[in-house]
Design a protein around this motif. Structure first.
Motif, mmCIF file in Angstrom:
data_model
loop_
_atom_site.group_PDB
_atom_site.id
_atom_site.type_symbol
_atom_site.label_atom_id
_atom_site.label_comp_id
_atom_site.label_asym_id
_atom_site.label_seq_id
_atom_site.Cartn_x
_atom_site.Cartn_y
_atom_site.Cartn_z
ATOM 1 N N ARG A 1 -15.422 7.601 13.361
ATOM 2 C CA ARG A 1 -15.838 6.785 12.220
ATOM 3 C C ARG A 1 -15.160 7.266 10.936
ATOM 4 N NH1 ARG A 1 -22.007 6.474 14.040
ATOM 5 N NH2 ARG A 1 -21.883 4.532 15.240
ATOM 6 N N LEU A 2 -15.115 8.578 10.737
ATOM 7 C CA LEU A 2 -14.449 9.131 9.559
ATOM 8 C C LEU A 2 -12.955 8.788 9.578
ATOM 9 C CD1 LEU A 2 -16.148 12.648 9.330
ATOM 10 C CD2 LEU A 2 -16.427 10.722 7.756
ATOM 11 N N LEU A 3 -12.375 8.882 10.752
ATOM 12 C CA LEU A 3 -10.956 8.550 10.908
ATOM 13 C C LEU A 3 -10.706 7.088 10.590
ATOM 14 C CD1 LEU A 3 -8.361 9.973 11.829
ATOM 15 C CD2 LEU A 3 -8.883 9.245 14.146
ATOM 16 N N SER A 4 -11.551 6.213 11.073
ATOM 17 C CA SER A 4 -11.416 4.782 10.789
ATOM 18 C C SER A 4 -11.556 4.508 9.301
ATOM 19 C CB SER A 4 -12.478 3.982 11.545
ATOM 20 O OG SER A 4 -12.311 4.121 12.917
ATOM 21 N N GLY A 5 -12.522 5.145 8.667
ATOM 22 C CA GLY A 5 -12.709 4.974 7.228
ATOM 23 C C GLY A 5 -11.500 5.442 6.451
ATOM 24 N N PHE A 6 -10.914 6.567 6.874
ATOM 25 C CA PHE A 6 -9.722 7.075 6.199
ATOM 26 C C PHE A 6 -8.574 6.084 6.318
ATOM 27 C CE2 PHE A 6 -5.618 9.155 6.470
ATOM 28 C CZ PHE A 6 -5.559 9.766 5.221
ATOM 29 N N VAL A 7 -8.354 5.547 7.522
ATOM 30 C CA VAL A 7 -7.254 4.602 7.731
ATOM 31 C C VAL A 7 -7.444 3.356 6.864
ATOM 32 C CG1 VAL A 7 -6.165 3.076 9.422
ATOM 33 C CG2 VAL A 7 -6.651 5.437 10.027
ATOM 34 N N LEU A 8 -8.671 2.842 6.771
ATOM 35 C CA LEU A 8 -8.927 1.665 5.936
ATOM 36 C C LEU A 8 -8.703 1.970 4.455
ATOM 37 C CD1 LEU A 8 -12.059 0.205 7.746
ATOM 38 C CD2 LEU A 8 -9.724 -0.689 7.794
ATOM 39 N N ASP A 9 -9.184 3.126 3.995
ATOM 40 C CA ASP A 9 -8.947 3.524 2.598
ATOM 41 C C ASP A 9 -7.455 3.695 2.330
ATOM 42 O OD1 ASP A 9 -11.645 3.511 2.098
ATOM 43 O OD2 ASP A 9 -11.884 5.698 2.266
ATOM 44 N N PHE A 10 -6.773 4.299 3.285
ATOM 45 C CA PHE A 10 -5.329 4.505 3.162
ATOM 46 C C PHE A 10 -4.605 3.167 3.026
ATOM 47 C CE2 PHE A 10 -1.208 4.772 5.296
ATOM 48 C CZ PHE A 10 -0.596 5.731 4.509
ATOM 49 N N ALA A 11 -4.975 2.215 3.861
ATOM 50 C CA ALA A 11 -4.342 0.893 3.811
ATOM 51 C C ALA A 11 -4.591 0.227 2.458
ATOM 52 C CB ALA A 11 -4.868 0.013 4.943
ATOM 53 N N ASP A 12 -5.805 0.370 1.922
ATOM 54 C CA ASP A 12 -6.111 -0.199 0.602
ATOM 55 C C ASP A 12 -5.271 0.453 -0.492
ATOM 56 O OD1 ASP A 12 -7.965 -1.921 1.704
ATOM 57 O OD2 ASP A 12 -9.699 -0.649 1.227
ATOM 58 N N GLN A 13 -5.086 1.782 -0.420
ATOM 59 C CA GLN A 13 -4.291 2.477 -1.427
ATOM 60 C C GLN A 13 -2.833 2.032 -1.386
ATOM 61 O OE1 GLN A 13 -4.826 6.653 -0.758
ATOM 62 N NE2 GLN A 13 -6.969 6.644 -1.409
ATOM 63 N N VAL A 14 -2.276 1.918 -0.192
ATOM 64 C CA VAL A 14 -0.884 1.475 -0.059
ATOM 65 C C VAL A 14 -0.743 0.046 -0.565
ATOM 66 C CG1 VAL A 14 0.948 0.917 1.595
ATOM 67 C CG2 VAL A 14 -0.314 3.059 1.807
ATOM 68 N N ASP A 15 -1.700 -0.801 -0.235
ATOM 69 C CA ASP A 15 -1.661 -2.187 -0.699
ATOM 70 C C ASP A 15 -1.694 -2.257 -2.226
ATOM 71 O OD1 ASP A 15 -1.805 -5.112 -0.247
ATOM 72 O OD2 ASP A 15 -3.809 -4.882 -1.119
ATOM 73 N N ALA A 16 -2.582 -1.488 -2.838
ATOM 74 C CA ALA A 16 -2.680 -1.491 -4.305
ATOM 75 C C ALA A 16 -1.397 -0.967 -4.938
ATOM 76 C CB ALA A 16 -3.872 -0.647 -4.755
ATOM 77 N N LEU A 17 -0.839 0.088 -4.368
ATOM 78 C CA LEU A 17 0.411 0.647 -4.883
ATOM 79 C C LEU A 17 1.542 -0.370 -4.777
ATOM 80 C CD1 LEU A 17 1.798 3.262 -5.921
ATOM 81 C CD2 LEU A 17 2.299 3.791 -3.539
ATOM 82 N N ALA A 18 1.644 -1.014 -3.640
ATOM 83 C CA ALA A 18 2.698 -2.011 -3.440
ATOM 84 C C ALA A 18 2.525 -3.200 -4.378
ATOM 85 C CB ALA A 18 2.701 -2.485 -1.984
ATOM 86 N N ARG A 19 1.294 -3.659 -4.554
ATOM 87 C CA ARG A 19 1.055 -4.797 -5.455
ATOM 88 C C ARG A 19 1.428 -4.464 -6.896
ATOM 89 N NH1 ARG A 19 -2.054 -9.020 -3.306
ATOM 90 N NH2 ARG A 19 -2.886 -8.543 -1.256
ATOM 91 N N ARG A 20 1.091 -3.249 -7.342
ATOM 92 C CA ARG A 20 1.468 -2.853 -8.705
ATOM 93 C C ARG A 20 2.979 -2.851 -8.871
ATOM 94 N NH1 ARG A 20 -2.601 1.116 -8.047
ATOM 95 N NH2 ARG A 20 -1.005 2.668 -7.649
ATOM 96 N N ARG A 21 3.679 -2.305 -7.896
ATOM 97 C CA ARG A 21 5.138 -2.224 -7.987
ATOM 98 C C ARG A 21 5.767 -3.613 -7.903
ATOM 99 N NH1 ARG A 21 9.297 -0.906 -10.443
ATOM 100 N NH2 ARG A 21 11.122 -0.503 -9.203
ATOM 101 N N VAL A 22 5.281 -4.466 -7.015
ATOM 102 C CA VAL A 22 5.809 -5.819 -6.892
ATOM 103 C C VAL A 22 5.597 -6.585 -8.188
ATOM 104 C CG1 VAL A 22 5.484 -8.048 -5.741
ATOM 105 C CG2 VAL A 22 5.682 -5.972 -4.377
ATOM 106 N N SER A 23 4.441 -6.421 -8.813
ATOM 107 C CA SER A 23 4.183 -7.096 -10.091
ATOM 108 C C SER A 23 5.181 -6.653 -11.141
ATOM 109 C CB SER A 23 2.763 -6.797 -10.582
ATOM 110 O OG SER A 23 1.831 -7.369 -9.718
ATOM 111 N N GLN A 24 5.452 -5.364 -11.204
ATOM 112 C CA GLN A 24 6.402 -4.840 -12.182
ATOM 113 C C GLN A 24 7.804 -5.379 -11.913
ATOM 114 O OE1 GLN A 24 6.676 -0.577 -12.207
ATOM 115 N NE2 GLN A 24 8.338 -0.549 -13.678
ATOM 116 N N VAL A 25 8.240 -5.358 -10.653
ATOM 117 C CA VAL A 25 9.576 -5.846 -10.305
ATOM 118 C C VAL A 25 9.672 -7.346 -10.553
ATOM 119 C CG1 VAL A 25 11.183 -6.200 -8.385
ATOM 120 C CG2 VAL A 25 10.074 -3.998 -8.686
ATOM 121 N N THR A 26 8.611 -8.083 -10.269
ATOM 122 C CA THR A 26 8.621 -9.526 -10.486
ATOM 123 C C THR A 26 8.780 -9.845 -11.969
ATOM 124 O OG1 THR A 26 7.232 -9.860 -8.542
ATOM 125 C CG2 THR A 26 7.321 -11.662 -10.126
#
Length: 191
Positions: free
Chosen positions: A151-176
């Motif tokens: 369960r902890l591992l699953s939670g970490f993977v989901l949090d990790f995916a959210d962090q990568v998504d947020a990072l990518a969205r910020r960068r894409v917005s800047q590049v756009t």
């Protein structure tokens, strides 16, 4: 349990070359003494590696008037872009919402990769223990502590995916935004 043969890096490259020549997965598996699944994984890994390392394999060609080319060169100079091909590449990447990692983003992704590798190692160990137990014909030990770990591992993977998504969205917005500014500059070029 039969031991599995490991491919050398040279053999992996040869599999890729031979597949491009038209050899089937079954023929490659027989030639190298591995399973077809290993051949599939080898080819997919190489494809992912080329994409991840940004190996460029496609070309774009465009015909311009001398005035258009002069305007393009002026915009590139104004924005400090080193070459025409780099300018066109940046515009294509920006228009498609694909980002070119900058140094900060590269460092962030490197730390994320390390964390994900640790998670992957944990999952591999869990799967290995379960498979060993099954091969020996015994019921695997899977109690509350193991379930809590998963369960902890699953939670970490989901949090990790959210962090990568947020990072990518910020960068894409800047590049756009940068692409829109550059495209606006191009639209101001006299025709």
């Amino acid at each position: 349990m039969a031991s599995r043969r490991r491919l050398t890096p040279e053999e992996r490259q040869e599999i890729v070359r031979e597949r491009l020549k038209g050899l089937t997965h079954a023929a490659l598996a027989a030639k190298f003494g591995v399973s077809e699944r290993t051949v599939y994984y080898t080819l997919r890994t190489e494809k992912d590696r080329r994409r991840d390392t940004r190996v460029r394999t496609k070309q774009v060609s465009v015909t311009l008037t001398p005035e258009e080319l002069q305007g393009f060169d002026e915009v590139l100079t104004r924005h400090g872009v080193s070459s025409r091909s780099a300018g066109v590449r940046l515009l294509i990447q920006s228009a498609n919402g694909v980002f070119q990692p900058d140094q900060h983003l590269a460092e962030e992704l490197k730390s994320f990769r390390a964390a994900l590798n640790r998670v992957g190692n944990n999952v591999t160990q869990i799967a290995k223990r379960l498979n060993e137990a099954r091969a020996k014909g015994i019921a695997p030990v899977f109690g509350d502590p193991s379930l809590t770990q998963l369960r902890l591992l699953s939670g970490f993977v989901l949090d990790f995916a959210d962090q990568v998504d947020a990072l990518a969205r910020r960068r894409v917005s800047q590049v756009t935004l940068e692409a829109h500014r550059a495209l606006k500059d191009f639209s101001d070029v006299p025709e």
